[in-house]
Design a protein around this motif. Structure first.
Motif, PDB file in Angstrom:
ATOM      1  N   CYS A  59       0.796  -1.250  -0.169  1.00  0.00           N
ATOM      2  CA  CYS A  59      -0.126  -0.010   0.010  1.00  0.00           C
ATOM      3  C   CYS A  59       0.888   1.154  -0.177  1.00  0.00           C
ATOM      4  N   LEU A  60       0.125   2.341  -0.089  1.00  0.00           N
ATOM      5  CA  LEU A  60       1.186   3.369  -0.230  1.00  0.00           C
ATOM      6  C   LEU A  60       1.997   3.567   1.190  1.00  0.00           C
ATOM      7  N   ASP A  61       1.700   3.296   2.233  1.00  0.00           N
ATOM      8  CA  ASP A  61       2.698   3.265   3.500  1.00  0.00           C
ATOM      9  C   ASP A  61       3.650   2.133   3.545  1.00  0.00           C
ATOM     10  N   GLY A  62       3.561   1.168   2.325  1.00  0.00           N
ATOM     11  CA  GLY A  62       4.786   0.351   2.674  1.00  0.00           C
ATOM     12  C   GLY A  62       4.088  -1.197   3.453  1.00  0.00           C
ATOM     13  N   ARG A  63       2.975  -0.943   3.731  1.00  0.00           N
ATOM     14  CA  ARG A  63       2.147  -2.343   4.402  1.00  0.00           C
ATOM     15  C   ARG A  63       1.438  -2.968   3.377  1.00  0.00           C
ATOM     16  N   SER A 118      -6.599   4.546  -8.388  1.00  0.00           N
ATOM     17  CA  SER A 118      -7.306   3.521  -8.848  1.00  0.00           C
ATOM     18  C   SER A 118      -6.416   2.306  -9.161  1.00  0.00           C
ATOM     19  N   PHE A 119      -5.438   1.911  -8.519  1.00  0.00           N
ATOM     20  CA  PHE A 119      -4.276   0.895  -8.695  1.00  0.00           C
ATOM     21  C   PHE A 119      -3.887   1.014 -10.043  1.00  0.00           C
ATOM     22  N   THR A 120      -3.370   2.103 -10.475  1.00  0.00           N
ATOM     23  CA  THR A 120      -2.792   2.531 -11.599  1.00  0.00           C
ATOM     24  C   THR A 120      -1.254   2.791 -11.280  1.00  0.00           C
ATOM     25  N   GLY A 121      -0.765   3.047 -10.236  1.00  0.00           N
ATOM     26  CA  GLY A 121       0.625   3.528  -9.947  1.00  0.00           C
ATOM     27  C   GLY A 121       1.603   2.500 -10.050  1.00  0.00           C
ATOM     28  N   ASP A 122       3.009   2.755 -10.546  1.00  0.00           N
ATOM     29  CA  ASP A 122       3.869   1.767 -10.741  1.00  0.00           C
ATOM     30  C   ASP A 122       5.365   2.577 -10.784  1.00  0.00           C
ATOM     31  N   LEU A 123       5.830   3.064  -9.710  1.00  0.00           N
ATOM     32  CA  LEU A 123       7.257   3.799  -9.525  1.00  0.00           C
ATOM     33  C   LEU A 123       7.861   2.888  -8.598  1.00  0.00           C
ATOM     34  N   GLU A 124       9.205   2.552  -8.955  1.00  0.00           N
ATOM     35  CA  GLU A 124       9.922   1.682  -8.575  1.00  0.00           C
ATOM     36  C   GLU A 124      10.656   2.576  -7.064  1.00  0.00           C
ATOM     37  N   LEU A 137       6.563   6.535   0.668  1.00  0.00           N
ATOM     38  CA  LEU A 137       5.556   6.226  -0.146  1.00  0.00           C
ATOM     39  C   LEU A 137       5.754   5.343  -1.244  1.00  0.00           C
ATOM     40  N   HIS A 138       4.752   4.352  -1.266  1.00  0.00           N
ATOM     41  CA  HIS A 138       5.196   3.390  -2.336  1.00  0.00           C
ATOM     42  C   HIS A 138       3.936   3.663  -3.193  1.00  0.00           C
ATOM     43  N   PHE A 139       4.267   3.835  -4.615  1.00  0.00           N
ATOM     44  CA  PHE A 139       3.479   4.432  -5.796  1.00  0.00           C
ATOM     45  C   PHE A 139       3.315   3.142  -6.685  1.00  0.00           C
ATOM     46  N   ARG A 140       2.675   1.993  -6.046  1.00  0.00           N
ATOM     47  CA  ARG A 140       2.553   0.776  -6.601  1.00  0.00           C
ATOM     48  C   ARG A 140       1.346   0.017  -6.676  1.00  0.00           C
ATOM     49  N   GLY A 141       0.192   0.898  -7.112  1.00  0.00           N
ATOM     50  CA  GLY A 141      -1.095   0.230  -7.278  1.00  0.00           C
ATOM     51  C   GLY A 141      -1.378  -0.760  -8.016  1.00  0.00           C
ATOM     52  N   ALA A 142      -0.718  -0.379  -9.310  1.00  0.00           N
ATOM     53  CA  ALA A 142      -0.837  -1.677 -10.452  1.00  0.00           C
ATOM     54  C   ALA A 142      -0.337  -2.894  -9.815  1.00  0.00           C
ATOM     55  N   ARG A 143       0.735  -3.018  -9.047  1.00  0.00           N
ATOM     56  CA  ARG A 143       1.261  -4.127  -8.608  1.00  0.00           C
ATOM     57  C   ARG A 143       0.342  -4.900  -7.684  1.00  0.00           C
ATOM     58  N   VAL A 144      -0.171  -3.962  -6.797  1.00  0.00           N
ATOM     59  CA  VAL A 144      -1.330  -4.417  -5.687  1.00  0.00           C
ATOM     60  C   VAL A 144      -2.348  -5.356  -6.462  1.00  0.00           C
ATOM     61  N   PHE A 145      -2.914  -4.476  -7.496  1.00  0.00           N
ATOM     62  CA  PHE A 145      -4.177  -5.136  -8.231  1.00  0.00           C
ATOM     63  C   PHE A 145      -3.764  -6.474  -8.733  1.00  0.00           C
ATOM     64  N   VAL A 204      -2.631  13.258 -10.775  1.00  0.00           N
ATOM     65  CA  VAL A 204      -2.446  11.719 -10.149  1.00  0.00           C
ATOM     66  C   VAL A 204      -1.860  11.187 -11.101  1.00  0.00           C
ATOM     67  N   VAL A 205      -1.749  10.832 -12.096  1.00  0.00           N
ATOM     68  CA  VAL A 205      -1.127  10.220 -13.228  1.00  0.00           C
ATOM     69  C   VAL A 205       0.281  10.414 -13.060  1.00  0.00           C
ATOM     70  N   ALA A 206       0.828  11.820 -13.027  1.00  0.00           N
ATOM     71  CA  ALA A 206       2.213  12.000 -12.853  1.00  0.00           C
ATOM     72  C   ALA A 206       2.728  11.602 -11.639  1.00  0.00           C
TER      73      ALA A 206
END
Length: 319
Positions: free
Chosen positions: A38-42, A124-130, A138-146, A213-215
Motif C-alpha cells: 500500500c502507500l505506506d509500505g504495508r 485507482s490501482f494504476t501507480g507503478d514507480l520503483e 510512499l509506495h506508488f505501486r497500485g498496479a502491482r497491488v491489483f 494523479v497520473v504524474a
C-alpha cells in the motif's frame, strides 16, 4: 484542496450509509503478503466470503472506492488512513447489497464467492514507480497491488465503486486477459464514470487534478493501451477518464451512474474555486445543472452514489 477532501469524505459517508441500510454480515480481512505494498509500505488486503451451492465456482470481485491523492502531500496524508495503509483498515467489513449472502437481498450472487478488495494506493490501482522516497516512505505501486490480489483469487466479474469503479473500467480488458479463453468475464463500474469537462468558470479543474494523479503515481504505463497508443504522449493523461477509454473496452462493461452525480457536480462542474460566493447554490439544490453534461452515458436518474445494489443489472451480467 479542503473542498475536494470534504467531497471525498462525503462520498465515502454516502457509500457507508447505503451499506448500513441493508442487512449485512461481517467478513474478516485477508492480507496479501507477497512483496506488494500500500502507500505506506504495508501489505494490501481484501475480504473474502466463500460461495456455496450452485454458486461455488463463480466469483465476484468488488473494488472499494475512496478518491485519489494527486501529489506527495496528499498521498502522505492518505497513507495514514485506511485508504493508504492496511494498518488503519478495520479487521472486518460489512457485506451487503451485491456482496450479501442472503438470497432475498442478493438473488443473483448470494451464493457466489464474493470479495471486496481494499483500496490503498490513491490512483485507482494504476501507480507503478520503483523509487521510494526515504523521507515519506510512499509506495506508488497500485498496479502491482491489483495484479497480486487478482492472482491470489480467481473471479468472473470485476466491479467497483467510485475510484474503484474507475479501476474496473481501466482494468477491464487486462482483467479478462488473466483467464483462459472461453471464460465468461464481465465488468461493472458503479459511480466510476468521471467526466472530463470544464467547470463553470471555463477552467479544466478535473483534468488538471487527474493529470497530477497520473504524474505523481507514474500511472501512464498502466492506463489502457487501446487509448494511450492512439494519442500523443502529452495527452495520454486523458486515458484516466472513462469517456476516452470505455468505447474501446472489448470485454462486456456495465456502467451505472446517477444522471445527477452530486460529487461530480460539486467537484467537477462547480468546484469551490469556480464559485467562491456560492452564487448557484440554489441551482444545485434544485438540480438545475444541465443534464447534457452527462449526455450519452447509460445512467439512471434515481441511483444514489456508490450503492452496490443488484437492481436492474444482474440478469444482464449473468447472461
Amino acid at each position: 484542496m479542503v473542498a475536494a477532501r470534504r467531497g471525498l469524505w462525503f462520498s465515502l459517508l454516502v457509500c457507508a450509509l447505503m451499506l448500513l441500510k441493508a442487512q449485512g454480515f461481517s467478513v474478516p480481512i485477508t492480507y496479501v503478503e507477497n512483496g506488494v505494498f500500500c502507500l505506506d509500505g504495508r501489505p494490501p488486503a481484501y475480504h473474502f466470503d466463500k460461495g456455496f451451492g450452485a454458486g461455488i465456482n463463480n466469483w465476484l470481485v468488488f473494488i472499494e472506492g475512496g478518491g485519489w491523492c494527486n501529489d506527495v502531500t496528499t498521498c502522505h496524508v492518505r497513507a495514514n488512513t485506511g485508504f493508504g495503509s492496511s494498518k488503519k483498515m478495520g479487521e472486518e467489513v460489512n457485506f451487503t447489497g451485491i456482496l450479501s449472502n442472503e438470497q432475498k437481498y442478493n438473488p443473483d450472487f448470494y451464493n457466489w464467492n464474493r470479495i471486496e478488495v481494499k483500496y490503498c494506493d490513491g490512483a485507482s490501482f494504476t501507480g507503478d514507480l520503483e523509487a521510494v522516497d526515504p523521507a515519506t516512505n510512499l509506495h506508488f505501486r497500485g498496479a502491482r497491488v491489483f495484479l497480486a490480489v487478482m492472482k491470489d483469487l480467481l473471479m468472473a466479474i470485476l466491479s467497483g465503486c467510485s475510484a474503484g469503479g474507475l479501476a474496473s473500467i481501466l482494468y477491464c480488458d487486462n482483467f479478462r486477459a488473466l483467464f483462459p479463453v472461453g471464460t465468461r468475464v464481465k465488468c461493472l463500474a458503479d459511480a466510476g464514470y468521471f467526466i472530463n469537462v470544464k467547470d463553470i468558470s471555463d477552467a479544466s479543474h478535473i483534468e488538471e487534478f487527474f493529470a497530477q494523479v497520473v504524474a505523481t503515481h507514474g500511472s501512464i504505463k498502466h492506463l489502457p493501451a487501446s487509448c494511450t497508443q492512439e494519442v500523443e504522449p502529452r495527452i495520454g493523461k486523458h486515458c484516466f477518464f472513462p469517456q476516452y477509454v470505455a468505447g474501446q473496452v472489448m470485454t462486456p462493461l456495465f456502467i451505472v451512474n446517477s444522471a445527477y452525480d452530486k460529487w461530480q457536480i460539486n467537484q467537477i462542474l462547480v468546484p469551490i474555486d469556480a464559485d467562491p460566493v456560492k452564487s448557484i447554490k440554489l441551482c444545485l439544490v434544485n438540480k438545475k445543472i444541465p443534464k447534457q453534461s452527462f449526455a450519452g452515458l447509460p445512467m439512471q436518474n434515481s441511483r444514489n452514489r456508490c450503492n452496490p445494489s443488484t437492481d436492474g443489472i444482474t440478469s444482464r451480467l449473468r447472461k
